[in-house]
Scaffold this motif. Structure first.
Motif, PDB file in Angstrom:
ATOM      1  N   GLN A  74       6.333   1.981  -3.178  1.00  0.00           N
ATOM      2  CA  GLN A  74       6.171   2.434  -1.800  1.00  0.00           C
ATOM      3  C   GLN A  74       5.947   3.947  -1.729  1.00  0.00           C
ATOM      4  N   ILE A  75       6.589   4.681  -2.597  1.00  0.00           N
ATOM      5  CA  ILE A  75       6.349   6.126  -2.652  1.00  0.00           C
ATOM      6  C   ILE A  75       4.896   6.403  -3.037  1.00  0.00           C
ATOM      7  N   GLN A  76       4.367   5.655  -3.992  1.00  0.00           N
ATOM      8  CA  GLN A  76       2.968   5.816  -4.405  1.00  0.00           C
ATOM      9  C   GLN A  76       2.017   5.467  -3.268  1.00  0.00           C
ATOM     10  N   ILE A  77       2.362   4.431  -2.508  1.00  0.00           N
ATOM     11  CA  ILE A  77       1.554   4.035  -1.359  1.00  0.00           C
ATOM     12  C   ILE A  77       1.464   5.194  -0.366  1.00  0.00           C
ATOM     13  N   ILE A  78       2.592   5.820  -0.092  1.00  0.00           N
ATOM     14  CA  ILE A  78       2.610   6.923   0.875  1.00  0.00           C
ATOM     15  C   ILE A  78       1.856   8.134   0.332  1.00  0.00           C
ATOM     16  N   GLU A  79       1.955   8.388  -0.955  1.00  0.00           N
ATOM     17  CA  GLU A  79       1.164   9.473  -1.551  1.00  0.00           C
ATOM     18  C   GLU A  79      -0.322   9.223  -1.352  1.00  0.00           C
ATOM     19  N   ASP A  80      -0.739   7.967  -1.471  1.00  0.00           N
ATOM     20  CA  ASP A  80      -2.142   7.621  -1.243  1.00  0.00           C
ATOM     21  C   ASP A  80      -2.519   7.767   0.230  1.00  0.00           C
ATOM     22  N   PHE A  81      -1.600   7.413   1.119  1.00  0.00           N
ATOM     23  CA  PHE A  81      -1.847   7.630   2.540  1.00  0.00           C
ATOM     24  C   PHE A  81      -2.115   9.114   2.817  1.00  0.00           C
ATOM     25  N   ILE A  82      -1.304   9.972   2.218  1.00  0.00           N
ATOM     26  CA  ILE A  82      -1.465  11.414   2.412  1.00  0.00           C
ATOM     27  C   ILE A  82      -2.840  11.857   1.907  1.00  0.00           C
ATOM     28  N   ALA A  83      -3.226  11.343   0.734  1.00  0.00           N
ATOM     29  CA  ALA A  83      -4.523  11.704   0.156  1.00  0.00           C
ATOM     30  C   ALA A  83      -5.675  11.244   1.058  1.00  0.00           C
ATOM     31  N   GLN A  84      -5.477  10.128   1.753  1.00  0.00           N
ATOM     32  CA  GLN A  84      -6.510   9.610   2.648  1.00  0.00           C
ATOM     33  C   GLN A  84      -6.587  10.386   3.952  1.00  0.00           C
ATOM     34  N   GLY A  85      -5.568  11.173   4.240  1.00  0.00           N
ATOM     35  CA  GLY A  85      -5.568  11.938   5.477  1.00  0.00           C
ATOM     36  C   GLY A  85      -5.240  11.117   6.704  1.00  0.00           C
ATOM     37  N   VAL A  86      -4.362  10.117   6.567  1.00  0.00           N
ATOM     38  CA  VAL A  86      -3.977   9.322   7.737  1.00  0.00           C
ATOM     39  C   VAL A  86      -3.328  10.215   8.782  1.00  0.00           C
ATOM     40  N   LYS A  87      -3.433   9.821  10.034  1.00  0.00           N
ATOM     41  CA  LYS A  87      -2.901  10.633  11.124  1.00  0.00           C
ATOM     42  C   LYS A  87      -1.420  10.384  11.384  1.00  0.00           C
ATOM     43  N   ALA A  88      -0.939   9.210  10.994  1.00  0.00           N
ATOM     44  CA  ALA A  88       0.482   8.888  11.145  1.00  0.00           C
ATOM     45  C   ALA A  88       0.790   7.744  10.197  1.00  0.00           C
ATOM     46  N   VAL A  89       2.078   7.613   9.844  1.00  0.00           N
ATOM     47  CA  VAL A  89       2.523   6.531   8.973  1.00  0.00           C
ATOM     48  C   VAL A  89       3.601   5.729   9.699  1.00  0.00           C
ATOM     49  N   PHE A  90       3.431   4.413   9.675  1.00  0.00           N
ATOM     50  CA  PHE A  90       4.425   3.489  10.217  1.00  0.00           C
ATOM     51  C   PHE A  90       5.155   2.891   9.014  1.00  0.00           C
ATOM     52  N   LEU A  91       6.448   3.135   8.933  1.00  0.00           N
ATOM     53  CA  LEU A  91       7.200   2.852   7.707  1.00  0.00           C
ATOM     54  C   LEU A  91       8.390   1.939   7.927  1.00  0.00           C
ATOM     55  N   ASN A  92       8.427   0.866   7.136  1.00  0.00           N
ATOM     56  CA  ASN A  92       9.626   0.051   6.970  1.00  0.00           C
ATOM     57  C   ASN A  92      10.029   0.196   5.501  1.00  0.00           C
ATOM     58  N   PRO A  93      11.141   0.871   5.206  1.00  0.00           N
ATOM     59  CA  PRO A  93      11.446   1.227   3.818  1.00  0.00           C
ATOM     60  C   PRO A  93      11.985   0.079   2.969  1.00  0.00           C
ATOM     61  N   VAL A  94      11.600   0.081   1.705  1.00  0.00           N
ATOM     62  CA  VAL A  94      12.193  -0.838   0.730  1.00  0.00           C
ATOM     63  C   VAL A  94      13.652  -0.464   0.514  1.00  0.00           C
ATOM     64  N   ASP A  95      13.886   0.825   0.338  1.00  0.00           N
ATOM     65  CA  ASP A  95      15.229   1.345   0.092  1.00  0.00           C
ATOM     66  C   ASP A  95      15.425   2.578   0.956  1.00  0.00           C
ATOM     67  N   LYS A  96      16.472   2.580   1.756  1.00  0.00           N
ATOM     68  CA  LYS A  96      16.689   3.636   2.742  1.00  0.00           C
ATOM     69  C   LYS A  96      16.892   5.011   2.120  1.00  0.00           C
ATOM     70  N   ASP A  97      17.395   5.054   0.883  1.00  0.00           N
ATOM     71  CA  ASP A  97      17.638   6.329   0.196  1.00  0.00           C
ATOM     72  C   ASP A  97      16.471   6.736  -0.698  1.00  0.00           C
ATOM     73  N   ALA A  98      15.940   5.782  -1.441  1.00  0.00           N
ATOM     74  CA  ALA A  98      14.902   6.092  -2.430  1.00  0.00           C
ATOM     75  C   ALA A  98      13.610   6.588  -1.798  1.00  0.00           C
ATOM     76  N   ILE A  99      13.400   6.320  -0.515  1.00  0.00           N
ATOM     77  CA  ILE A  99      12.161   6.711   0.147  1.00  0.00           C
ATOM     78  C   ILE A  99      12.104   8.197   0.468  1.00  0.00           C
ATOM     79  N   GLU A 100      13.214   8.920   0.337  1.00  0.00           N
ATOM     80  CA  GLU A 100      13.257  10.312   0.813  1.00  0.00           C
ATOM     81  C   GLU A 100      12.195  11.229   0.197  1.00  0.00           C
ATOM     82  N   PRO A 101      11.903  11.172  -1.114  1.00  0.00           N
ATOM     83  CA  PRO A 101      10.857  12.060  -1.647  1.00  0.00           C
ATOM     84  C   PRO A 101       9.513  11.873  -0.940  1.00  0.00           C
ATOM     85  N   ALA A 102       9.186  10.646  -0.577  1.00  0.00           N
ATOM     86  CA  ALA A 102       7.936  10.395   0.143  1.00  0.00           C
ATOM     87  C   ALA A 102       7.997  10.984   1.548  1.00  0.00           C
ATOM     88  N   LEU A 103       9.152  10.883   2.191  1.00  0.00           N
ATOM     89  CA  LEU A 103       9.306  11.457   3.526  1.00  0.00           C
ATOM     90  C   LEU A 103       9.157  12.972   3.486  1.00  0.00           C
TER      91      LEU A 103
END
Length: 352
Positions: free
Chosen positions: A116-145
């Motif tokens: 999921q972190i890799q997915i969000i990194e790809d979203f950033i690279a694509q230049g998305v305007k916003a991200v709608f997120l349901n986290p796999v793990d509430k703590d592990a997602i923080e680096p992506a946030l």
């Protein structure tokens, strides 16, 4: 329970288990139009195409007097595991976005926090305007946030909250505490004398924790919690764990499950063992509604509306992109009971 009815019930559970587990094991790999999913591994040419599409659509919208902040955009959506519930949320967001000339890219994280972190990194690279997120793990997602925050990309957190809510712009979810309360109230009504009960929880998921807390804060002291196990919200683990619980506590009177998937697993275990313990779940899933319609041991579900959650998510994103202040950071979508008394109202719809 007669043999034919029992066999039919087990077949229904087997089909559900296969569909849920197969969904969690397959990656989404196409750009989203309603009811489709998109890949996070987008090439540079795809990213360029998205940018060109945004420019063309934005120009058209401006010519028509619309808001350039919310037209011609590409949004990223990622959730913890493929399921009808999350697909319905994503489709609801996509439908709203499409009406404004925008697109979404939807990617199932397959219950993998690193993915999921890799997915969000790809979203950033694509230049998305916003991200709608349901986290796999509430703590592990923080680096992506943190990366989304650095990139200035708004985050709409939905269904289950991240641990650090300071890193998201809005949180949209069912009132999960209320969902737990509704299950407890139904159980107390069905079993006024109390009894031994089991809980199928999911500690890694904040929404499920809220449901468990609502249940525990409401259930009377006539009930003894004989067993609590983490079923991770899945049919397979719900069934296996409940089978073990039946062996250890043959006099169990009821099971509270933090979602209908694990609840359906418990239903399968009880059916196979010929037990009559009652089951209470959360979601309002189509399969659970079918079970409730039989008016047997699956007594009720505290229902969510993924369609409403998706609409609220998109509306929050639009407000943020237009520079407006949200009326509330946390947007609660009410839960409600579906049981024997009203099942006919909801039986013919997939999701409410």
């Amino acid at each position: 329970m007669n043999i034919l009815k029992k066999a039919g019930t087990i077949a229904m559970i087997t089909a559900l288990s296969f569909s849920v587990l197969a969904g969690c094991g397959q990656a989404a790999n196409t750009e989203q139009t309603p009811a489709q999913t998109g890949t996070a591994n987008t090439s540079a040419s795809t990213a360029d195409g998205a940018e060109n599409a945004q420019s063309e659509s934005a120009g058209k919208e401006q010519a028509e007097g619309g808001s350039a902040a919310v037209s011609g955009n590409v949004y990223g959506i990622t959730y913890w595991c493929e399921s009808d519930f999350f697909k319905t949320v994503a489709d609801s967001i996509t439908k709203e976005a499409a009406a404004a000339g925008s697109k979404t890219v939807v990617v199932d994280a397959q219950q993998d926090a690193t993915k999921q972190i890799q997915i969000i990194e790809d979203f950033i690279a694509q230049g998305v305007k916003a991200v709608f997120l349901n986290p796999v793990d509430k703590d592990a997602i923080e680096p992506a946030l943190q990366k989304l925050d650095a990139a200035g990309i708004p985050v709409i957190n939905f269904d289950s909250s991240v641990s650090n809510l300071d890193l998201v712009d809005a949180y949209v979810a069912t009132d999960n505490y209320l969902a737990g309360q509704l299950c407890a109230q139904a159980m107390m009504s069905d079993l006024p004398d109390g009894g031994k009960i089991a809980i199928l929880n999911y500690p890694a998921n904040n929404a499920c924790n809220d449901r468990e807390k609502g249940f525990m804060d409401t259930i009377s002291d006539k009930f003894e919690v004989a067993a609590t196990f983490d079923a991770e919200g899945t049919v397979e683990k719900g069934q296996n764990i409940t089978s073990d619980i039946i062996q250890a506590h043959p006099d169990i009177a009821a099971v509270f499950s933090i979602n209908d998937q694990a609840g359906m697993g418990a239903f399968a275990a009880m059916t196979t063992a010929g037990k009559e313990a009652y089951i209470y779940g959360v979601d309002g899933a189509p399969e659970a509604k079918q079970a409730i319609s039989k008016k047997g041991i699956y007594r009720m579900t505290a229902a969510q509306s993924p369609i409403s959650i998706g609409k609220e998510c998109y509306q929050a994103a639009v407000a943020i992109l237009e520079g407006k202040e949200l009326e509330s950071f946390q947007i609660d979508v009410p839960a409600f009971s579906i049981d024997f008394s009203n099942i006919e109202e909801y039986l013919n719809a997939d999701w409410q």
